[in-house]
Design a protein around this motif. Structure first.
Motif, short mmCIF file in Angstrom:
data_model
loop_
_atom_site.label_atom_id
_atom_site.label_comp_id
_atom_site.label_asym_id
_atom_site.label_seq_id
_atom_site.Cartn_x
_atom_site.Cartn_y
_atom_site.Cartn_z
N GLU A 1 11.48 -7.25 8.87
CA GLU A 1 11.03 -8.62 8.60
C GLU A 1 12.01 -9.64 9.16
O GLU A 1 11.61 -10.65 9.76
CB GLU A 1 10.87 -8.82 7.10
CG GLU A 1 9.62 -8.15 6.52
CD GLU A 1 9.46 -8.43 5.04
OE1 GLU A 1 10.50 -8.55 4.35
OE2 GLU A 1 8.31 -8.56 4.58
N GLN A 2 13.31 -9.38 8.98
CA GLN A 2 14.31 -10.32 9.52
C GLN A 2 14.25 -10.37 11.03
O GLN A 2 14.35 -11.45 11.63
CB GLN A 2 15.71 -9.88 9.06
CG GLN A 2 15.94 -10.05 7.56
CD GLN A 2 17.33 -9.58 7.14
OE1 GLN A 2 18.15 -9.27 7.98
NE2 GLN A 2 17.58 -9.56 5.84
N GLY B 1 12.74 0.39 1.79
CA GLY B 1 12.74 -1.06 1.59
C GLY B 1 13.75 -1.76 2.48
O GLY B 1 13.51 -2.84 2.99
N GLU B 2 14.93 -1.12 2.66
CA GLU B 2 15.94 -1.72 3.54
C GLU B 2 15.43 -1.79 4.97
O GLU B 2 15.64 -2.79 5.67
CB GLU B 2 17.22 -0.88 3.47
CG GLU B 2 17.94 -0.97 2.13
CD GLU B 2 19.17 -0.07 2.08
OE1 GLU B 2 19.38 0.66 3.09
OE2 GLU B 2 19.90 -0.10 1.08
N GLY C 1 0.80 -1.21 0.00
CA GLY C 1 0.00 0.00 0.00
C GLY C 1 0.83 1.27 0.00
O GLY C 1 1.38 1.69 -1.02
N PRO C 2 0.95 1.91 1.18
CA PRO C 2 1.64 3.21 1.24
C PRO C 2 3.06 3.16 0.71
O PRO C 2 3.55 4.15 0.20
CB PRO C 2 1.61 3.52 2.75
CG PRO C 2 0.46 2.75 3.28
CD PRO C 2 0.38 1.52 2.47
N PHE C 3 3.75 2.05 0.82
CA PHE C 3 5.14 1.98 0.35
C PHE C 3 5.23 2.27 -1.16
O PHE C 3 6.19 2.88 -1.63
CB PHE C 3 5.70 0.59 0.66
CG PHE C 3 7.11 0.38 0.13
CD1 PHE C 3 8.20 0.91 0.80
CD2 PHE C 3 7.33 -0.34 -1.04
CE1 PHE C 3 9.47 0.72 0.31
CE2 PHE C 3 8.60 -0.54 -1.52
CZ PHE C 3 9.68 0.01 -0.83
N GLN C 4 4.20 1.82 -1.90
CA GLN C 4 4.23 2.01 -3.35
C GLN C 4 4.06 3.48 -3.74
O GLN C 4 4.36 3.86 -4.88
CB GLN C 4 3.12 1.18 -4.00
CG GLN C 4 3.23 -0.32 -3.71
CD GLN C 4 4.55 -0.88 -4.19
OE1 GLN C 4 5.09 -0.43 -5.21
NE2 GLN C 4 5.08 -1.87 -3.48
N GLN C 5 3.55 4.30 -2.79
CA GLN C 5 3.34 5.71 -3.09
C GLN C 5 4.57 6.54 -2.81
O GLN C 5 4.57 7.75 -3.05
CB GLN C 5 2.16 6.24 -2.27
CG GLN C 5 0.85 5.49 -2.54
CD GLN C 5 -0.28 6.00 -1.68
OE1 GLN C 5 -0.16 7.04 -1.05
NE2 GLN C 5 -1.39 5.29 -1.65
N LEU C 6 5.62 5.96 -2.24
CA LEU C 6 6.84 6.70 -1.98
C LEU C 6 7.55 7.06 -3.28
O LEU C 6 7.46 6.31 -4.27
CB LEU C 6 7.79 5.88 -1.10
CG LEU C 6 7.39 5.72 0.38
CD1 LEU C 6 8.36 4.78 1.05
CD2 LEU C 6 7.39 7.06 1.08
N PRO C 7 8.28 8.17 -3.28
CA PRO C 7 9.13 8.46 -4.46
C PRO C 7 10.19 7.38 -4.61
O PRO C 7 10.59 6.74 -3.64
CB PRO C 7 9.76 9.82 -4.11
CG PRO C 7 8.99 10.35 -2.96
CD PRO C 7 8.33 9.22 -2.29
#
Length: 542
Positions: free
Chosen positions: A342-343, A335-336, A321-327
């Motif tokens: 997640e790890q 992403g890092e 969702g919101p991550f895809q709207q980032l520049p």
């Protein structure tokens, strides 16, 4: 960017709204499971109000064109804004164990009056709402955050950094109009410094609460180590006491044997009964202690496992969702961070499941009721659990293949045992055998054939009493001579971390020796294989 070069930050409002909704859900769910942690209720309420404050304004100006409705939306925006500041101040008070006092209720009264006047369209100076929120809530919250590390300890430095960040970015925000740069650059800098200043303190509180969670997890691990050390110490003391008791009994038996055989027999029976009672009481006490500790640990472990899974799902939703709207320039760094989260959650889940298996093993180890004995066909029982263990290994490793050789004595008959307890022993031993040959297969040459042998045999003991022998052998990795004497001790395991609790063989040894008055022995050669031998007295044959 609009037609005159102004920076359009609507997508930032949506991003921050989504982020705060996720934080609100996490903290409110945490409060549901642990109502004593009231800071999560306050901070969750703050995140919820902040999320809707960020979402309310762009939604109104994009989709609401009626002037009265826009007025209602503006009043609602003011309520969300003031309510969020009050909730954040309340959360800070709870973190520092302070009572909500005069300043909080004064701010509540002033904010209420301001909202009423605004709703009545009373003309008030521009920026007064921001000034009131800054003076009545932000100043006090920032002051507490700045003093956190000095007043509370080193782990509170995160809160202090949040307070410092708020002040630094607020000053930078105020200084932007005076910079000799273009109007567009000023708009960009204003948005950047404003968002950093508003996010510094909330992010520091979230990180602080996460640090507390990590400390709780570390404390849980230390308690498990203490339980292990206590069990080992108790076992050593019991062995020493048993040795002393045996020595004394042998001396007494030698003295009494000089008199009469009848008196010697009576004293032997008395000693055996006494030893059994003492052993049962000691094992019952240890079992109650172990069960109590295990039950206390189980609830926080369930929470750790459940919320690590929920957090992983929320991160996936954030990515979709919101991550895809980032520049694109921000996606790599974001992403890092999400990958690191997640790890970390995977490690929490892994070690949480490891601790859960240890707790379940402790609960099984503490059972004091052996169940009722029944005349049982040991051949059928061994065959059933052999298939169960093999399918269990296949479920864990689809590529696992093993040759199984059985040799069951057809004249064995039925033996008076507790089927469930003997089945647990067989399952533990067979699971270990399949694990050993699977590990040997990974390191051996291509011509190696994993093999497990299972056999039963009826034996005649001296004195005419019959006994049953069960042998389970494998050509796996074997057991080193240095650790062979320890394998029946609680919490001792040769498996890698996360793959064994160290309670299976200890529980099996207790079931055979104490529950069925039999014996459990092992012979092994490292790199060649292992064989376990179970002997049970055949009390009844049908």
């Amino acid at each position: 960017m609009d037609s005159v070069g102004n920076f359009d930050a609507t997508f930032l409002d949506y991003f921050k709204g989504g982020l705060f909704l996720i934080l609100s859900l996490l903290h409110l769910l945490f409060y549901k499971w642990y109502p004593a942690q009231k800071v999560n209720a306050w901070f969750g309420l703050y995140c919820f109000l902040a999320a809707w404050a960020y979402l309310n304004q762009p939604l109104i100006y994009q989709y609401v064109h009626s002037v009265p409705l826009r007025m209602y939306g503006a009043v609602g925006q003011l309520v969300l804004y003031f309510g969020g500041h009050l909730a954040f101040l309340g959360a800070v008070y709870i973190i520092f164990d302070k009572r909500i006092g005069v300043l909080f209720y004064t701010a509540l009264l002033v904010f209420t009056v301001y909202v009423i006047l605004f709703a009545l369209q009373v003309n008030m100076p521009d920026g007064l709402s921001i000034l009131l929120a800054l003076l009545l809530t932000d100043v006090q919250a920032t002051r507490l955050l700045l003093l956190a590390a000095r007043k509370r300890g080193p782990e509170y430095w995160i809160l202090t950094m949040g307070g410092i960040g708020f002040i630094v970015f607020l000053i930078a925000y105020i200084a932007v109009p005076f910079l000799p740069v273009t109007v567009f650059t000023k708009h960009i800098l204003l948005h950047v410094f404003y968002n950093f200043s508003t996010l510094s303190s909330p992010v520091s509180v979230t990180l602080f609460l996460a640090t507390r969670f990590a400390q709780t997890n570390h404390s849980l691990a230390e308690k498990l180590l203490e339980v292990e050390a206590l069990s080992a110490q108790t076992l050593a003391q019991e062995q020493e006491k048993q040795h002393l008791l045996t020595t004394q009994n042998e001396t007494l038996e030698e003295q009494v044997s000089i008199r009469t055989a009848q008196l010697s027999q009576s004293l032997n029976e008395l000693k055996e009964t006494q030893a059994q009672l003492i052993q049962k009481e000691k094992l019952a006490s240890l079992g109650e202690l172990t069960a109590g500790i295990a039950h206390e640990i189980q609830n926080p472990l369930n929470f750790v496992n459940n919320f690590s899974e929920v957090s992983t799902e929320l991160i996936e939703e954030l990515k979709e969702g919101p991550f895809q709207q980032l520049p694109e320039s921000d996606k790599e760094h974001a992403g890092e961070i999400l990958s690191d989260l997640e790890q970390n959650l995977q490690k929490i889940t892994q070690h949480g499941n490891r601790a859960s298996r240890i707790v379940k093993g402790m609960l099984e180890h503490s059972r004091s009721s052996p169940g009722e004995r029944q005349a049982t066909d040991l051949n059928a029982l061994a065959d059933e659990y052999l298939r169960l263990a093999y399918q269990g290994q296949r479920a864990r490793d689809k590529a696992f293949q093993c040759r199984v050789v059985t040799n069951f004595d057809s004249a064995l008959g039925r033996v008076d045992v507790v089927p469930a307890e003997i089945g647990r022993v067989l399952l533990n031993l067979l699971t270990n055998a399949f694990y050993a040959v699977n590990e040997q297969r990974k390191a051996a040459s291509a011509d190696y054939t994993p093999t497990v042998w299972v056999s039963t045999l009826q034996k005649a003991e001296p004195g005419g009493q019959r006994a049953v022998e069960i042998r389970i052998a494998d050509n796996g990795t074997g057991i080193a001579e240095s650790v062979k004497a320890k394998i029946f001790q609680p919490f001792f395991t040769t498996k890698p971390t996360g793959e064994g609790t160290g309670l299976g063989l200890s529980l099996s040894y207790d079931i055979i020796t104490q529950g069925h008055q039999g014996s459990l022995q092992v012979s092994s050669e490292e790199g060649q294989g292992t064989e376990f031998m179970i002997q049970l007295p055949q009390l009844e044959k049908v």
